[in-house]
Enzyme design. Structure first.
Site, PDB file in Angstrom:
ATOM      1  N   ASP A  62      90.843  62.825  44.264  1.00  0.00           N
ATOM      2  CA  ASP A  62      89.740  61.832  44.187  1.00  0.00           C
ATOM      3  C   ASP A  62      88.689  62.167  45.535  1.00  0.00           C
ATOM      4  O   ASP A  62      89.341  62.543  46.600  1.00  0.00           O
ATOM      5  CB  ASP A  62      90.326  60.414  44.503  1.00  0.00           C
ATOM      6  CG  ASP A  62      89.238  59.468  44.068  1.00  0.00           C
ATOM      7  OD1 ASP A  62      88.321  59.762  43.454  1.00  0.00           O
ATOM      8  OD2 ASP A  62      89.478  58.309  44.988  1.00  0.00           O
ATOM      9  N   GLY A  63      87.491  61.982  45.281  1.00  0.00           N
ATOM     10  CA  GLY A  63      86.771  61.899  46.418  1.00  0.00           C
ATOM     11  C   GLY A  63      85.577  63.210  46.281  1.00  0.00           C
ATOM     12  O   GLY A  63      84.683  63.229  47.080  1.00  0.00           O
ATOM     13  N   GLY A 118      82.880  63.148  43.978  1.00  0.00           N
ATOM     14  CA  GLY A 118      81.583  62.743  44.076  1.00  0.00           C
ATOM     15  C   GLY A 118      81.154  62.531  45.286  1.00  0.00           C
ATOM     16  O   GLY A 118      79.849  62.720  45.763  1.00  0.00           O
ATOM     17  N   ARG A 131      77.194  65.194  42.157  1.00  0.00           N
ATOM     18  CA  ARG A 131      78.390  64.839  42.222  1.00  0.00           C
ATOM     19  C   ARG A 131      78.966  66.288  41.276  1.00  0.00           C
ATOM     20  O   ARG A 131      80.466  66.519  41.815  1.00  0.00           O
ATOM     21  CB  ARG A 131      78.641  63.861  41.117  1.00  0.00           C
ATOM     22  CG  ARG A 131      78.091  62.329  41.576  1.00  0.00           C
ATOM     23  CD  ARG A 131      78.637  61.285  40.499  1.00  0.00           C
ATOM     24  NE  ARG A 131      79.947  61.309  40.205  1.00  0.00           N
ATOM     25  CZ  ARG A 131      80.859  60.988  40.935  1.00  0.00           C
ATOM     26  NH1 ARG A 131      80.440  60.113  41.922  1.00  0.00           N
ATOM     27  NH2 ARG A 131      81.868  60.816  40.468  1.00  0.00           N
ATOM     28  N   HIS A 172      83.014  68.448  42.298  1.00  0.00           N
ATOM     29  CA  HIS A 172      84.066  69.044  41.293  1.00  0.00           C
ATOM     30  C   HIS A 172      84.126  70.372  41.496  1.00  0.00           C
ATOM     31  O   HIS A 172      85.291  71.098  41.388  1.00  0.00           O
ATOM     32  CB  HIS A 172      83.536  68.510  40.034  1.00  0.00           C
ATOM     33  CG  HIS A 172      83.544  67.066  39.836  1.00  0.00           C
ATOM     34  ND1 HIS A 172      84.564  66.190  40.068  1.00  0.00           N
ATOM     35  CD2 HIS A 172      82.466  66.381  39.018  1.00  0.00           C
ATOM     36  CE1 HIS A 172      84.270  64.924  39.711  1.00  0.00           C
ATOM     37  NE2 HIS A 172      83.193  64.865  39.113  1.00  0.00           N
ATOM     38  N   THR A 201      91.840  59.206  30.942  1.00  0.00           N
ATOM     39  CA  THR A 201      91.358  58.682  29.665  1.00  0.00           C
ATOM     40  C   THR A 201      89.840  57.803  29.910  1.00  0.00           C
ATOM     41  O   THR A 201      89.018  57.658  28.901  1.00  0.00           O
ATOM     42  CB  THR A 201      92.314  57.678  28.968  1.00  0.00           C
ATOM     43  OG1 THR A 201      92.928  56.661  30.201  1.00  0.00           O
ATOM     44  CG2 THR A 201      93.348  58.547  28.404  1.00  0.00           C
ATOM     45  N   GLU A 202      89.751  57.267  31.086  1.00  0.00           N
ATOM     46  CA  GLU A 202      88.578  56.672  31.468  1.00  0.00           C
ATOM     47  C   GLU A 202      87.521  57.343  31.817  1.00  0.00           C
ATOM     48  O   GLU A 202      86.262  56.966  31.851  1.00  0.00           O
ATOM     49  CB  GLU A 202      88.882  55.514  32.507  1.00  0.00           C
ATOM     50  CG  GLU A 202      89.810  54.404  32.133  1.00  0.00           C
ATOM     51  CD  GLU A 202      91.172  54.704  32.007  1.00  0.00           C
ATOM     52  OE1 GLU A 202      91.697  55.760  32.688  1.00  0.00           O
ATOM     53  OE2 GLU A 202      91.828  54.288  31.061  1.00  0.00           O
ATOM     54  N   ASN A 203      87.758  58.790  32.058  1.00  0.00           N
ATOM     55  CA  ASN A 203      86.531  59.517  32.896  1.00  0.00           C
ATOM     56  C   ASN A 203      85.670  60.018  31.826  1.00  0.00           C
ATOM     57  O   ASN A 203      84.392  60.511  32.240  1.00  0.00           O
ATOM     58  CB  ASN A 203      87.226  60.775  33.284  1.00  0.00           C
ATOM     59  CG  ASN A 203      87.658  60.659  34.644  1.00  0.00           C
ATOM     60  OD1 ASN A 203      88.844  61.098  35.151  1.00  0.00           O
ATOM     61  ND2 ASN A 203      87.308  59.538  35.575  1.00  0.00           N
ATOM     62  N   TRP A 204      85.858  59.859  30.569  1.00  0.00           N
ATOM     63  CA  TRP A 204      84.968  60.021  29.408  1.00  0.00           C
ATOM     64  C   TRP A 204      83.662  59.108  29.612  1.00  0.00           C
ATOM     65  O   TRP A 204      82.569  59.393  29.022  1.00  0.00           O
ATOM     66  CB  TRP A 204      85.348  59.725  28.131  1.00  0.00           C
ATOM     67  CG  TRP A 204      86.446  60.709  27.872  1.00  0.00           C
ATOM     68  CD1 TRP A 204      87.855  60.417  27.684  1.00  0.00           C
ATOM     69  CD2 TRP A 204      86.600  62.096  27.244  1.00  0.00           C
ATOM     70  NE1 TRP A 204      88.802  61.323  27.361  1.00  0.00           N
ATOM     71  CE2 TRP A 204      87.937  62.363  27.235  1.00  0.00           C
ATOM     72  CE3 TRP A 204      85.514  63.192  27.228  1.00  0.00           C
ATOM     73  CZ2 TRP A 204      88.210  63.714  26.715  1.00  0.00           C
ATOM     74  CZ3 TRP A 204      86.009  64.324  27.039  1.00  0.00           C
ATOM     75  CH2 TRP A 204      87.108  64.672  26.766  1.00  0.00           C
ATOM     76  N   ARG A 252      81.904  58.717  32.186  1.00  0.00           N
ATOM     77  CA  ARG A 252      81.136  59.499  33.385  1.00  0.00           C
ATOM     78  C   ARG A 252      79.731  60.148  32.352  1.00  0.00           C
ATOM     79  O   ARG A 252      79.873  60.323  31.220  1.00  0.00           O
ATOM     80  CB  ARG A 252      81.806  60.370  34.110  1.00  0.00           C
ATOM     81  CG  ARG A 252      82.972  59.520  35.193  1.00  0.00           C
ATOM     82  CD  ARG A 252      83.600  60.702  35.844  1.00  0.00           C
ATOM     83  NE  ARG A 252      84.360  59.744  36.599  1.00  0.00           N
ATOM     84  CZ  ARG A 252      84.622  60.055  37.775  1.00  0.00           C
ATOM     85  NH1 ARG A 252      84.226  61.116  38.595  1.00  0.00           N
ATOM     86  NH2 ARG A 252      85.372  59.307  38.671  1.00  0.00           N
TER      87      ARG A 252
HETATM   88  C1  FPP Z   1      87.789  62.388  40.942  1.00  0.00           C
HETATM   89  O1  FPP Z   1      86.687  62.380  41.843  1.00  0.00           O
HETATM   90  C2  FPP Z   1      87.702  63.933  40.388  1.00  0.00           C
HETATM   91  C3  FPP Z   1      87.638  63.980  39.091  1.00  0.00           C
HETATM   92  C4  FPP Z   1      87.462  62.886  38.172  1.00  0.00           C
HETATM   93  C5  FPP Z   1      87.497  65.160  38.413  1.00  0.00           C
HETATM   94  C6  FPP Z   1      88.453  66.038  38.886  1.00  0.00           C
HETATM   95  C7  FPP Z   1      88.403  67.742  38.513  1.00  0.00           C
HETATM   96  C8  FPP Z   1      88.201  68.730  39.107  1.00  0.00           C
HETATM   97  C9  FPP Z   1      88.772  69.039  40.588  1.00  0.00           C
HETATM   98  C10 FPP Z   1      87.842  69.997  38.439  1.00  0.00           C
HETATM   99  C11 FPP Z   1      88.827  70.586  37.650  1.00  0.00           C
HETATM  100  C12 FPP Z   1      90.259  70.482  37.863  1.00  0.00           C
HETATM  101  C13 FPP Z   1      91.187  71.473  37.760  1.00  0.00           C
HETATM  102  C14 FPP Z   1      92.628  71.031  37.918  1.00  0.00           C
HETATM  103  C15 FPP Z   1      90.926  72.988  37.626  1.00  0.00           C
HETATM  104  P1  FPP Z   1      85.403  61.322  41.813  1.00  0.00           P
HETATM  105  O2  FPP Z   1      84.312  62.191  41.115  1.00  0.00           O
HETATM  106  O3  FPP Z   1      85.842  60.140  41.214  1.00  0.00           O
HETATM  107  O4  FPP Z   1      85.028  61.191  43.395  1.00  0.00           O
HETATM  108  P2  FPP Z   1      84.543  59.870  43.920  1.00  0.00           P
HETATM  109  O5  FPP Z   1      85.416  58.706  43.767  1.00  0.00           O
HETATM  110  O6  FPP Z   1      84.045  60.285  45.258  1.00  0.00           O
HETATM  111  O7  FPP Z   1      83.242  59.555  43.136  1.00  0.00           O
END
Ligand code: FPP
Length: 251
Positions: A30-31, A33, A43, A47, A76-79, A81
């Site tokens: 997490d983090g 973005g 964002r 990643h 399952t909720e990340n779709w 985005r």
């Molecule tokens: C959460 O951070 C991160 C994700 C939803 C995606 C994580 C994916 C990767 C690191 C890339 C591919 C992974 C692998 C294992 C190769 P966020 O976007 O929610 O951050 P935020 O809370 O700061 O917005």
């Protein structure tokens, strides 16, 4: 008197006893973005760096002899985005799997996947199948990548599978125990995480490994995932090693 409901982990890095490592570490990535936003970047840039951090930490976990590492890469909720963000994460996963197919045999690293993988595109599904086939021949550190994963969805899926076996007559509802139920989870055969690490400053589980984290020790830090380092991992492991795990009993 000030009441402290939750104390974030932190402070000086403790000494890690590498002979007493947790068997299984789970990480909520997490983090990404926020890391990008603070630098005026899209964002998706977060990643990309987050995927690099994952490579570094996964390799280091293998080097120190960790048995299991599980990461929450896509829920399952990340779709929900934006489309370009979802696409970037899928491309990063694809790149990682392509690389893994070339290196996992040499490195003796097993890759497994947890989640509803039917929703993935055909290319990713084929790569997942290839990684699974290679992993079947290996014995080393197991890295579980959770994709299209939700803890509640996993429990519902397990309950459905058990109900189907009841209808088929291979089990009876009254036979169900915790050990039997675990065999229906995506994590069947994998010991529960000893240590759950959540970078990014949030104080919640976000639908991750709801069953499996029943007795996990939590390490929460404000460090954003792209900045997570070996030193931060050491702090998490040292914090874990300083805990007294009682599993509801008294010492
Ligand atoms: C959460 O951070 C991160 C994700 C939803 C995606 C994580 C994916 C990767 C690191 C890339 C591919 C992974 C692998 C294992 C190769 P966020 O976007 O929610 O951050 P935020 O809370 O700061 O917005």
């Amino acid at each position: 008197m000030k009441l402290v409901f939750w104390k974030k982990s932190g402070g000086a890095a403790g000494q890690v006893d590498f002979n007493r490592l947790p068997r299984h570490i789970a990480i909520i990535l997490d983090g990404n973005g926020r890391w990008a936003k603070r630098r005026g970047l899209p964002r998706t840039a977060g990643h990309k760096v987050g995927a690099e951090t994952f490579r570094t930490i996964a390799t280091y976990c293998r080097d120190i002899g960790l048995e299991y590492l599980t990461v929450y890469a896509f829920s399952t909720e990340n779709w929900k985005r934006p489309k370009d963000e979802v696409e970037t994460i899928m491309v990063l996963l694809k790149r990682y799997l392509l690389e893994a197919i070339e290196t996992m045999e040499r490195d003796n690293v097993r890759l497994r996947f947890m989640g509803d993988l039917l929703a993935l595109n055909d290319e990713l599904k084929a790569l997942v199948a290839e990684c699974n086939a290679i992993s079947d021949r290996l014995t080393g550190c197991q890295c579980n990548i959770c994709i299209n994963y939700g803890g509640r969805a996993e429990l519902v899926h397990a309950a459905q599978s058990f109900a189907e076996d009841c209808i088929a007559g291979s089990v009876k509802p009254g036979d169900l125990t915790e050990d039997i139920f675990e065999k229906y989870l995506y994590s069947a055969g994998i010991p529960s995480p000893d240590l759950l690490i959540r970078p990014g400053g949030e104080l919640r589980l976000s639908n991750f490994l709801l069953w499996q984290c029943a007795y996990a020790e939590f390490y929460l830090t404000d460090v954003l995932w792209p900045d997570f380092s070996k030193e931060e991992l050491h702090k998490a492991i040292a914090a874990y090693q300083s805990r007294n795990r009682r599993y509801g009993a008294v010492t």
